[in-house]
Scaffold this active site. Structure first.
Site, PDB file in Angstrom:
ATOM      1  N   ASN A   8      56.402 123.527 -49.715  1.00  0.00           N
ATOM      2  CA  ASN A   8      56.692 123.729 -48.299  1.00  0.00           C
ATOM      3  C   ASN A   8      55.633 124.687 -47.760  1.00  0.00           C
ATOM      4  O   ASN A   8      55.712 125.888 -47.988  1.00  0.00           O
ATOM      5  CB  ASN A   8      58.108 124.307 -48.148  1.00  0.00           C
ATOM      6  CG  ASN A   8      58.517 124.449 -46.700  1.00  0.00           C
ATOM      7  OD1 ASN A   8      57.706 124.256 -45.783  1.00  0.00           O
ATOM      8  ND2 ASN A   8      59.763 124.798 -46.479  1.00  0.00           N
ATOM      9  N   LYS A  15      55.575 127.929 -50.078  1.00  0.00           N
ATOM     10  CA  LYS A  15      56.708 128.014 -50.996  1.00  0.00           C
ATOM     11  C   LYS A  15      56.596 126.879 -51.992  1.00  0.00           C
ATOM     12  O   LYS A  15      56.233 125.766 -51.601  1.00  0.00           O
ATOM     13  CB  LYS A  15      58.028 127.845 -50.228  1.00  0.00           C
ATOM     14  CG  LYS A  15      58.556 129.116 -49.656  1.00  0.00           C
ATOM     15  CD  LYS A  15      60.001 128.917 -49.194  1.00  0.00           C
ATOM     16  CE  LYS A  15      60.175 129.415 -47.788  1.00  0.00           C
ATOM     17  NZ  LYS A  15      61.313 128.964 -47.071  1.00  0.00           N
ATOM     18  N   ARG A  89      56.754 118.909 -48.014  1.00  0.00           N
ATOM     19  CA  ARG A  89      57.589 118.829 -46.831  1.00  0.00           C
ATOM     20  C   ARG A  89      56.655 118.682 -45.623  1.00  0.00           C
ATOM     21  O   ARG A  89      55.718 119.470 -45.461  1.00  0.00           O
ATOM     22  CB  ARG A  89      58.398 120.109 -46.685  1.00  0.00           C
ATOM     23  CG  ARG A  89      59.156 120.129 -45.395  1.00  0.00           C
ATOM     24  CD  ARG A  89      59.748 121.485 -45.133  1.00  0.00           C
ATOM     25  NE  ARG A  89      60.535 121.421 -43.920  1.00  0.00           N
ATOM     26  CZ  ARG A  89      60.728 122.454 -43.120  1.00  0.00           C
ATOM     27  NH1 ARG A  89      60.186 123.625 -43.400  1.00  0.00           N
ATOM     28  NH2 ARG A  89      61.453 122.332 -42.035  1.00  0.00           N
ATOM     29  N   HIS A 178      65.661 118.895 -40.016  1.00  0.00           N
ATOM     30  CA  HIS A 178      66.520 119.210 -41.174  1.00  0.00           C
ATOM     31  C   HIS A 178      67.011 117.945 -41.858  1.00  0.00           C
ATOM     32  O   HIS A 178      68.043 117.955 -42.546  1.00  0.00           O
ATOM     33  CB  HIS A 178      67.780 120.012 -40.771  1.00  0.00           C
ATOM     34  CG  HIS A 178      67.524 121.369 -40.191  1.00  0.00           C
ATOM     35  ND1 HIS A 178      68.199 121.858 -39.103  1.00  0.00           N
ATOM     36  CD2 HIS A 178      66.666 122.348 -40.571  1.00  0.00           C
ATOM     37  CE1 HIS A 178      67.787 123.076 -38.825  1.00  0.00           C
ATOM     38  NE2 HIS A 178      66.842 123.392 -39.699  1.00  0.00           N
ATOM     39  N   ASN A 209      68.816 130.133 -40.058  1.00  0.00           N
ATOM     40  CA  ASN A 209      68.183 130.734 -38.877  1.00  0.00           C
ATOM     41  C   ASN A 209      68.053 129.699 -37.774  1.00  0.00           C
ATOM     42  O   ASN A 209      68.311 129.953 -36.614  1.00  0.00           O
ATOM     43  CB  ASN A 209      66.805 131.274 -39.236  1.00  0.00           C
ATOM     44  CG  ASN A 209      66.911 132.634 -39.870  1.00  0.00           C
ATOM     45  OD1 ASN A 209      67.693 133.476 -39.409  1.00  0.00           O
ATOM     46  ND2 ASN A 209      66.154 132.851 -40.923  1.00  0.00           N
ATOM     47  N   ARG A 239      66.937 130.959 -31.135  1.00  0.00           N
ATOM     48  CA  ARG A 239      66.776 129.844 -30.178  1.00  0.00           C
ATOM     49  C   ARG A 239      68.072 129.612 -29.411  1.00  0.00           C
ATOM     50  O   ARG A 239      69.158 129.704 -29.979  1.00  0.00           O
ATOM     51  CB  ARG A 239      66.415 128.561 -30.926  1.00  0.00           C
ATOM     52  CG  ARG A 239      64.969 128.502 -31.356  1.00  0.00           C
ATOM     53  CD  ARG A 239      64.688 127.291 -32.229  1.00  0.00           C
ATOM     54  NE  ARG A 239      64.268 127.725 -33.547  1.00  0.00           N
ATOM     55  CZ  ARG A 239      64.262 126.953 -34.626  1.00  0.00           C
ATOM     56  NH1 ARG A 239      64.646 125.697 -34.557  1.00  0.00           N
ATOM     57  NH2 ARG A 239      63.865 127.424 -35.784  1.00  0.00           N
ATOM     58  N   GLU A 332      76.710 128.262 -45.913  1.00  0.00           N
ATOM     59  CA  GLU A 332      77.101 128.492 -47.313  1.00  0.00           C
ATOM     60  C   GLU A 332      77.740 129.856 -47.536  1.00  0.00           C
ATOM     61  O   GLU A 332      78.516 130.039 -48.465  1.00  0.00           O
ATOM     62  CB  GLU A 332      75.853 128.373 -48.223  1.00  0.00           C
ATOM     63  CG  GLU A 332      75.306 126.962 -48.288  1.00  0.00           C
ATOM     64  CD  GLU A 332      73.914 126.881 -48.912  1.00  0.00           C
ATOM     65  OE1 GLU A 332      73.565 127.749 -49.741  1.00  0.00           O
ATOM     66  OE2 GLU A 332      73.170 125.956 -48.549  1.00  0.00           O
ATOM     67  N   ASN A 333      77.373 130.825 -46.687  1.00  0.00           N
ATOM     68  CA  ASN A 333      77.785 132.222 -46.933  1.00  0.00           C
ATOM     69  C   ASN A 333      78.633 132.838 -45.837  1.00  0.00           C
ATOM     70  O   ASN A 333      78.792 134.061 -45.808  1.00  0.00           O
ATOM     71  CB  ASN A 333      76.541 133.103 -47.110  1.00  0.00           C
ATOM     72  CG  ASN A 333      75.692 132.652 -48.274  1.00  0.00           C
ATOM     73  OD1 ASN A 333      76.126 132.712 -49.410  1.00  0.00           O
ATOM     74  ND2 ASN A 333      74.497 132.178 -47.985  1.00  0.00           N
ATOM     75  N   GLU A 382      66.663 121.168 -50.546  1.00  0.00           N
ATOM     76  CA  GLU A 382      65.601 120.304 -50.036  1.00  0.00           C
ATOM     77  C   GLU A 382      64.546 120.037 -51.106  1.00  0.00           C
ATOM     78  O   GLU A 382      63.942 118.969 -51.155  1.00  0.00           O
ATOM     79  CB  GLU A 382      64.988 120.926 -48.777  1.00  0.00           C
ATOM     80  CG  GLU A 382      65.963 120.828 -47.604  1.00  0.00           C
ATOM     81  CD  GLU A 382      65.752 121.850 -46.506  1.00  0.00           C
ATOM     82  OE1 GLU A 382      65.318 121.455 -45.426  1.00  0.00           O
ATOM     83  OE2 GLU A 382      66.031 123.039 -46.734  1.00  0.00           O
TER      84      GLU A 382
END
Ligand code: ADP
Length: 395
Positions: A8, A15, A89, A178, A209, A239, A332-333, A382
């Site tokens: 990515n 990454k 990606r 996404h 985010n 955003r 998830e959190n 991903e």
């Protein structure tokens, strides 16, 4: 066993994850940040070990050198030849790419043409593709597009009700993003429910985010909340999501801004940050609520309302739903955010298993046993999707 890199590449970061396929084992992962600076940061993790280095990395070619040399020096691979596939990606595939492709010079040229639609992202992705092609010319390079999964949307979902000539001339339409994440978690949800895949109706809620929802029917995306750009849809960290477009010229006039300044307000100074006047990070908003800060609470409730409203809309689009899936950082959190959203669906017979919902970061069913619609947390991945698609092209 086959070793594949999932990449990515951003404008100043790279990454990576090295996976062994088809076992999908992660051998190592890491990141190079602040590319372009004399104090770039490189981090690589394998097993319980972690190496951190600060050094000059002026371009992506140097970043790739750093990553590849670290893999060999730490005996993660014996030589570069061991890596037979590199999956990249790529943010925008426009209308050209409905699935992943092997990157040939023609494909690369098409991705370059699409930079017009994603000027902040595609050029960075291309830089990564070129840097790896130089270093690993023998490896099969594959592009995996954020937009591809949503290419199954029908016209009534992707067309904007604006003068159609603009779509014909400039391809102004909803693309959605996404996609790799929505595909991954919806495929997993289909495995978890007791409904034939072709009849399944899933609503996926990716909230990090950035954030977006997708309506997935029979495994295909038929609508999504992001649009021509990732600015549309739900409220996000910084955003705004959907607003009346007439707000833009009004802000320009009142605040004396040019178009870039006004877009900056909507992209970088709005969302959780804009309303709370404090932070774009959900953890800070929750801390603000604990400290009785009114604007943190309003930011939180507005965030949840906008997601719940989209779920309502997709229940109509899909004609009901078998499951709602939460994923990404907040999905998830964030038990509390999930609870507030799901409680708004109680009138449909959706019930919550509060004990299960009070967990973080793992796959779990969070609806009650009697619930008419199931709800799950499914951590997104991903990198695995990128590695799977890349592996599928290797003979
Ligand atoms: P990105 O879109 O940049 O990939 P992530 O998916 O990592 O973002 O999500 C980042 C968001 O997840 C932040 O708002 C962060 O506060 C939130 N988050 C991460 N961990 C927690 C947590 N334990 N509780 C609440 N929110 C969390």
């Amino acid at each position: 066993m086959t070793k594949i890199l999932a990449i990515n590449a951003g404008s100043s970061s790279l990454k990576f994850q090295l996976l062994e396929m088809p076992a999908e084992t992660v051998l190592t992962e890491g990141i190079v940040e602040r590319i372009g600076f004399s104090d770039a940061k490189f981090k690589i993790e394998f097993g319980d070990e972690e190496i951190k280095v600060t050094e000059e990395v002026l371009d992506h070619t140097k970043a790739v050198d750093l990553v590849m040399n670290a893999l060999v020096d730490n005996n993660i691979v014996a030589s570069f030849d061991e890596i037979v596939g590199v999956g990249h990606r790529v943010v925008h595939g426009g209308e050209k790419f409905a699935k992943s492709v092997v990157i040939t010079p023609e494909m690369l040229a098409t991705i370059e043409e699409l930079s017009d639609l994603a000027p902040l992202h595609n050029p960075a992705n291309i830089t990564g593709i070129k840097a790896f092609a130089e270093k690993l010319p023998h490896a099969t390079a594959v592009a995996v597009f954020d937009t591809a999964f949503h290419q199954t949307m029908p016209e009534v979902s992707y067309l904007y009700p604006i003068k159609n000539e603009l779509y014909k001339k400039y391809a102004i339409r909803k693309y959605g993003f996404h996609g790799t994440s929505h595909k991954f978690v919806s495929e997993r949800a289909i495995e978890l429910i007791d409904v034939p895949a072709e009849e399944s109706k899933i609503i996926t809620v990716h909230i990090g985010n950035g954030g977006s929802l997708a309506a997935v029917k029979g495994g295909k995306s038929i609508d999504t909340s992001m649009g021509f750009t990732p600015l549309a849809g739900i409220m996000m960290g910084t955003r705004s999501g959907d607003v009346d477009p007439a707000v833009i010229p009004y802000i320009m006039e009142k605040e004396g801004l040019d178009i870039n300044g006004a877009m900056d307000v909507l992209n970088k100074q709005s969302g959780l940050l804009g309303i709370s006047e404090k932070s774009s990070d959900m953890r800070d908003i929750e801390a603000g609520i604990a400290a009785d800060e009114k604007m943190s609470k309003i930011a939180y409730d507005l965030f949840a309302k906008r997601i719940a409203d989209y779920i309502g809309s997709y229940l109509v689009t899909l004609g009901g739903a078998d499951a709602i899936v939460f994923t990404a950082g907040i999905g998830e959190n964030g038990p509390e955010v999930r609870r507030i959203i799901l409680e708004k669906l109680a009138f449909l017979g959706l019930t919550i298993n509060h004990e299960n919902n009070n967990t973080r970061g793992k796959e779990i069913e969070i609806s009650g046993p009697d619930s008419k619609i199931k709800a799950f947390v499914i951590p997104t991945n991903e990198e695995i999707m990128i590695a799977r698609d890349t592996f599928s092209f290797l003979g």
